[in-house]
Every structure is written in C-alpha cells, then in structure tokens.
Design a protein around this motif. Structure first.
Motif, PDB file in Angstrom:
ATOM      1  N   UNK A  23       0.822  -1.205   0.000  1.00 19.21           N
ATOM      2  CA  UNK A  23       0.000   0.000   0.000  1.00 19.21           C
ATOM      3  C   UNK A  23       0.860   1.261   0.000  1.00 19.21           C
ATOM      4  N   UNK A  24       1.939   1.264   0.774  1.00 16.58           N
ATOM      5  CA  UNK A  24       2.849   2.410   0.786  1.00 16.58           C
ATOM      6  C   UNK A  24       3.399   2.654  -0.618  1.00 16.58           C
ATOM      7  N   UNK A  25       3.757   1.586  -1.287  1.00 13.69           N
ATOM      8  CA  UNK A  25       4.319   1.706  -2.633  1.00 13.69           C
ATOM      9  C   UNK A  25       3.281   2.280  -3.609  1.00 13.69           C
ATOM     10  N   UNK A  26       2.014   1.873  -3.458  1.00 14.28           N
ATOM     11  CA  UNK A  26       0.969   2.417  -4.329  1.00 14.28           C
ATOM     12  C   UNK A  26       0.834   3.925  -4.125  1.00 14.28           C
ATOM     13  N   UNK A 104      -7.213   0.363   0.761  1.00 17.74           N
ATOM     14  CA  UNK A 104      -6.795   0.050  -0.604  1.00 17.74           C
ATOM     15  C   UNK A 104      -7.247   1.150  -1.554  1.00 17.74           C
ATOM     16  N   UNK A 105      -6.335   1.862  -2.216  1.00 12.66           N
ATOM     17  CA  UNK A 105      -6.737   2.821  -3.260  1.00 12.66           C
ATOM     18  C   UNK A 105      -7.399   2.079  -4.417  1.00 12.66           C
ATOM     19  N   UNK A 263     -17.219  -0.459  -9.292  1.00 11.51           N
ATOM     20  CA  UNK A 263     -18.383   0.296  -9.753  1.00 11.51           C
ATOM     21  C   UNK A 263     -18.704   1.477  -8.838  1.00 11.51           C
ATOM     22  N   UNK A 264     -18.265   1.421  -7.575  1.00 11.04           N
ATOM     23  CA  UNK A 264     -18.551   2.509  -6.652  1.00 11.04           C
ATOM     24  C   UNK A 264     -17.810   3.791  -7.014  1.00 11.04           C
ATOM     25  N   UNK A 265     -16.704   3.663  -7.726  1.00 11.61           N
ATOM     26  CA  UNK A 265     -15.851   4.790  -8.122  1.00 11.61           C
ATOM     27  C   UNK A 265     -15.343   5.574  -6.918  1.00 11.61           C
ATOM     28  N   UNK A 266     -15.333   4.937  -5.765  1.00 11.93           N
ATOM     29  CA  UNK A 266     -14.718   5.557  -4.599  1.00 11.93           C
ATOM     30  C   UNK A 266     -13.209   5.529  -4.755  1.00 11.93           C
ATOM     31  N   UNK A 282      -5.532  -6.146  -8.416  1.00 10.39           N
ATOM     32  CA  UNK A 282      -6.427  -5.453  -9.364  1.00 10.39           C
ATOM     33  C   UNK A 282      -6.422  -3.951  -9.187  1.00 10.39           C
ATOM     34  N   UNK A 283      -6.382  -3.491  -7.961  1.00 15.54           N
ATOM     35  CA  UNK A 283      -6.490  -2.061  -7.677  1.00 15.54           C
ATOM     36  C   UNK A 283      -5.127  -1.489  -7.290  1.00 15.54           C
ATOM     37  N   UNK A 284      -4.964  -0.157  -7.547  1.00 15.63           N
ATOM     38  CA  UNK A 284      -5.901   0.787  -8.153  1.00 15.63           C
ATOM     39  C   UNK A 284      -6.124   0.505  -9.634  1.00 15.63           C
TER      40      UNK A 284
END
Length: 559
Positions: A23-26, A104-105, A263-266, A282-284
């Motif tokens: 997560x830090x890397x993202x 999670x972004x 689908x939430x686009x949050x 999969x994310x971001x």
C-alpha cells in the motif's frame, strides 16, 4: 488558474506489514508523500523488514514510534506526529489523508489529487454533532466527552464498565473547553494543509489535548471536533469507503467484492482482508481519461452492506443456526413457509393421507410427532433433508425438526396431529403466522372405541386424551394466536363432511380447487353415541364430540 494538489499520507500500521508495504508503494508511486507510523508493539524484526522492503523509496518519512491502544489518545498522538512530519518536510503538500495498511486505493492516486484540486479549500471529514445525532453504533455517545476513560475498553472491560457506572451514579461531568462543540465521525479524513496546521499549532492545543486525553475513542472525535473551530468549508463525508455492522465492527472486504468496489468509483476502501490478493493485484484500477472525473458513488456498496447487516441481525425466516440463534419471540419468522396441521381427519377416514395427496399439491405426512415414529409420507426411514424417522432424534429439538422440514422442501408440508402426539410445539405453532390448523375435536374417540383394550384402560386413555385436547384448545383460542385456525366438533363435522373437506381442499389449493367427487372411506361410526354414554356411566364427561344420542342397547357393549 487551478492549483495542483499533492497528497500527504498519514500511514498508520501495526500488523500485516507485507500488505502495508504494498500500500505504501501504491501511494508513493502515485505521487503522494508518505509518513509511516508503525506501532511500537510491532517487533523490531518486523519493522526492519518493512523498512528494508521500502528502501528504494528514499523520501519516505518514518515517524517516531509509540504504542497505540485502541480507543485511547495514543492513536491521536501518532496521527499528530505524522502530520507534523509531513508539514515540516514537504512544503508542496496541500492535503493530508489518513490511511492504514488495510486501506486500498481503488483509483489512481492522480485522480484523487485532481479531485482535491477541483475542490480547493474543502476539508473532507465526517463531523457529526454528538448532541444532535446518534452517530455511534452502540456504545457511548455524549458520555464519552462527559466522563473520564483512563483504562482500555478492550484490555480491562470489567474495570471500564465499573468506572462508567460509578461516574453515572455519582453524576461525574467533565467540562468541555470553551469554544468547541463535541463532534464525532470516521477517523479516515482528508484535511487541507491550512486546516491541519491550524489544529496542530493552535495556541490552545495543550488545553484541547488534555481534554481529549480522557475521551473515549478520541481518534473519532479529536479532529472531527477541532475542524469545526478552524475550517472554512467542511464536506462532512469521508473519501474512504468504510462501513460498519450493527455491532460497530468494520466490514471486511474480500475478493468477491471486486466488481462492486470498482463500480462505486470511490477513491479508497477499507477494510481489505490481507489474503485478498486478487483485490490487491487489481487495484488501483484506471478506467481511462473518460472516467477520470467520475464522482464517487458508494450507494450501491452501502446498500449491499446495509442488507447484509439486516440479514445478520434478523437472519432468514425459519432458519436457525449456531451463529445467529434468536431469542424466543424475536425470530425473523418462526418458519420459512406456510404449512398445514390437520387434527382428527385420519381418525375419521381410512387412508386419508393418500386421498388428500391426490387432491392437492403438497407433501402429505402422517403423524410427524407420533410417540413411536415420525410418519413421513410413504413411511421412509429418512425423510426430506435426511431427517430421521426416529422419534429420539426429533424430540431432541422438536422446533428445529419442524423448521428444518419446512425449509428443506419446495412443497407445502401437511401433517396429521392429535392429542396422542408429542405436544411441545403447541405454542410454537399457534403463534406462527405460517401455520394453518384445521381441527375436528374429539375424533380420537373413534379409533379408541374400535380398539380391543379393556374398558377400564379405554376410560383411562380417554380421560388423558380429552385433558390434552382441552389444553390444546385453550392454546388455540388464546389472544396470542397468529395461525389460521378453524375448529369443528366431531358431530358438526359428521353432519356435513363433504362441505368441510371441500373448504379444506380450497384452502390448500393454488388457483381453482378441484371438486370432490368421492369422500375417503369413513370408519365405522354407528356406536359412537352409545360408547360416549358408557364413558359417562363410568364417570367421564365427554366434552369435545358434540351431540351423539345413545341409541344402542347396553347388551351390545358387554365387555
């Protein structure tokens, strides 16, 4: 000209440091500055492993570690320290965003920064008045500001509860500092540089910190309260999708939530299960320039979670399970579907089950609660759902047996009942709106009359059966009945059996009911009147059969 925004991430973590590293890397590779605080109770070896995994990112800030206890001011202190580090070391940071290793972004960090640039001067923080709105799910609301909370709720639960009760009894009330009004909200906020600086460098910060040090769960109230003192524009919502169940615990998001999260686009979602590698890979997710300015729309996800919360609290009608066993009279439906209880008909007619099964759609059983056996339709050893015909298995949990049978089958369940049967479920069934009762009282006298038992035994059994059926009728006629109930005395039924059976067929049929052409064969009834008179002569008063004249001679009943 629009000023570009740059995020500063206040990153809080204490476990699952391999996921935290991802997560830090993202965040960092998305262009954000990151200040990392690792709980001091995390082992030095784990901490060094985390630092080593991120050693190629040379501009990370490692905040001085301290032990953080849930619900205590140490969480606020860690956040304050990380925010101060970001403000001092990154002059281009325009917004500070609180995240954790479980956050999670969902979209590229650049889209979040562009969104903030399009909303200049806006502080995104859930901030709800503690006086006006019950934001909390269970627990304490305004009392968390009015009392002292020196011990951990998780570690010393009994002492915590005793202290709360003591302060309630002696009306202990703390004074809220002048100039602030207590507010509550999610700890996952995004504040502008100007607002967070005003909070951190407020001349009265020492006073405010001293007050919030004794507040319960201050990370949900410290910034949420003080932002009202300094912000010029508050958007009272979080940019992090975070939901809680009816017990106030965060929902865990798994791999099968991927499509609805997308689908939430949050911008960010929590709390992600550490093992959900399909989400982490999969994310971001970048949907391209046409969707870069999509507004967050968490409604669908929130509806799903709200439905899950309702299902968890109420369960499914007629389903009983170890994880959600309801209290008596607080079930979400005692049974799953309608069912029918017929009493007295199989005593009057021969092969009544087979005749009824040929006229309606449903599964017609014998006496499911008979004393010697569970009489499933066709009399198999194992009934629907592999339910045993052994009465010992049924009697271990009669209501569980009935609710399982009704839930298992797609057909309507119809069974015979009577005073000879096990009686534990009388109240359960008559208070069940799914139940339909059709009862002919006193019909049990017919097979008893035709038995070969000595008359003294017959009288004793008749007295017991009548007593049981009278108790049944008291229950069926109580004000608490919710079942569809109709009762006939034996003599009234025998005066018009075809009409009553036609009504029953109509009640149990879907659509146009079939017309009865022939009745099932009726048992021998010529001697009922004289038999009832013999019972009277022996000292028993038959009360449930109606009027039967004693037309036969005494000689016909010599024992």
């Amino acid at each position: 000209m629009r000023v570009p925004a740059r995020l500063g991430i206040i990153f809080l973590c204490h476990d699952e440091l391999d996921v935290a590293s991802q997560m830090v890397r993202v965040w960092r590779e998305g262009g954000a500055a990151v200040a990392i605080h690792v709980d001091r109770r995390t082992s030095a070896a784990q901490f060094e492993t985390l630092k080593s995994s991120l050693s190629d990112l040379d501009d990370l800030l490692w905040v001085r570690r301290q032990a953080c206890d849930w619900g205590q001011f140490s969480m606020v202190e860690a956040t304050q320290r990380a925010a101060e580090n970001l403000l001092e070391n990154f002059g281009d940071v325009t917004h500070l965003f609180v995240a954790s290793g479980s956050c999670l972004p969902l979209r590229p960090v650049s889209e979040l920064q562009d969104y903030l640039a399009r909303h200049p001067g806006v502080d995104f923080i859930e901030s709800v008045s503690a006086y006006d709105v019950g934001w909390t799910v269970g627990g304490l609301n305004i009392e968390r500001f009015q009392q002292y909370f020196p011990v951990s709720w998780r570690k010393r639960r009994k002492l915590f509860d005793h202290l709360v009760e003591f302060q309630r009894r002696f009306r202990v009330r703390r004074r809220v500092p002048t100039g602030i009004a207590p507010h509550l909200g999610s700890q996952w906020w995004c504040l502008t540089r100007e607002t967070i600086a005003a909070i951190l460098y407020d001349p009265r910060r020492t006073e405010f910190d001293k007050f919030f040090k004794w507040v319960w769960i201050p990370d949900e109230s410290y910034f949420q309260t003080l932002v009202r003192r300094h912000s010029t524009r508050i958007e009272s919502r979080s940019l992090t999708l975070s939901n809680f169940d009816n017990q106030g615990k965060p929902y865990i998001l798994y791999g099968d939530h991927g499509d609805v999260l997308a689908a939430s686009r949050c911008f960010v979602a929590r709390k992600i299960w550490p093992g959900a590698q399909d989400l982490l890979s999969r994310f971001p997710e970048d949907w391209g320039p046409d969707h870069a300015r999509d507004e967050p729309n968490p409604i669908t996800m929130e509806r799903i979670i709200a439905a899950a919360a309702t299902r968890r609290r109420l369960g499914r009608p007629g389903l009983y399970m170890q994880s959600r066993f309801p209290a008596k009279d607080r079930e979400n439906g005692k049974t799953a579907k309608p069912y029918v209880v017929l009493q007295g008909f199989s005593d009057i007619f021969q092969n009544f089950e087979g005749w009824l099964a040929s006229h309606i759609e449903g599964e017609v059983h014998g006496h499911l609660f008979g004393p010697d056996s569970v009489e499933f339709a066709g009399r198999p050893n194992l009934g629907p759902g592999v339910l045993s015909s052994q009465p010992e298995c049924r009697d271990y949990d009669p209501s569980g047996f009935l609710t399982s049978l009704i839930r298992i089958s797609d057909k309507r369940q119809i069974f015979q009942y009577g005073p000879r049967d096990q009686q534990q479920l009388n109240w359960f069934m008559v208070t069940d709106p799914n139940a339909t009762f059709r009862v002919v009282t006193g019909a049990w006298v017919i097979p008893l009359m035709q038995s070969d038992m000595p008359f003294d035994d017959i009288r004793r059994v008749a007295a017991r059966l009548q007593r049981i059926e009278l108790q049944q009728l008291d229950i069926m006629r109580s004000v608490w009945v919710k079942a569809d109930t109709e009762i006939w005395e034996l003599s009234d039924f025998l005066a018009r059996p075809a009409d009553v059976l036609q009504r029953i067929i109509a009640d149990l049929s879907v659509g146009q009911p079939p017309q009865i052409e022939t009745l099932p064969p009726m048992r021998e009834l010529d001697h009922v009147g004289r038999f009832l008179q013999r019972l009277r002569n022996a000292g028993l008063q038959p009360r449930l059969m109606g009027d039967f004249p004693a037309t036969r001679s005494e000689e016909e009943w010599n024992v």
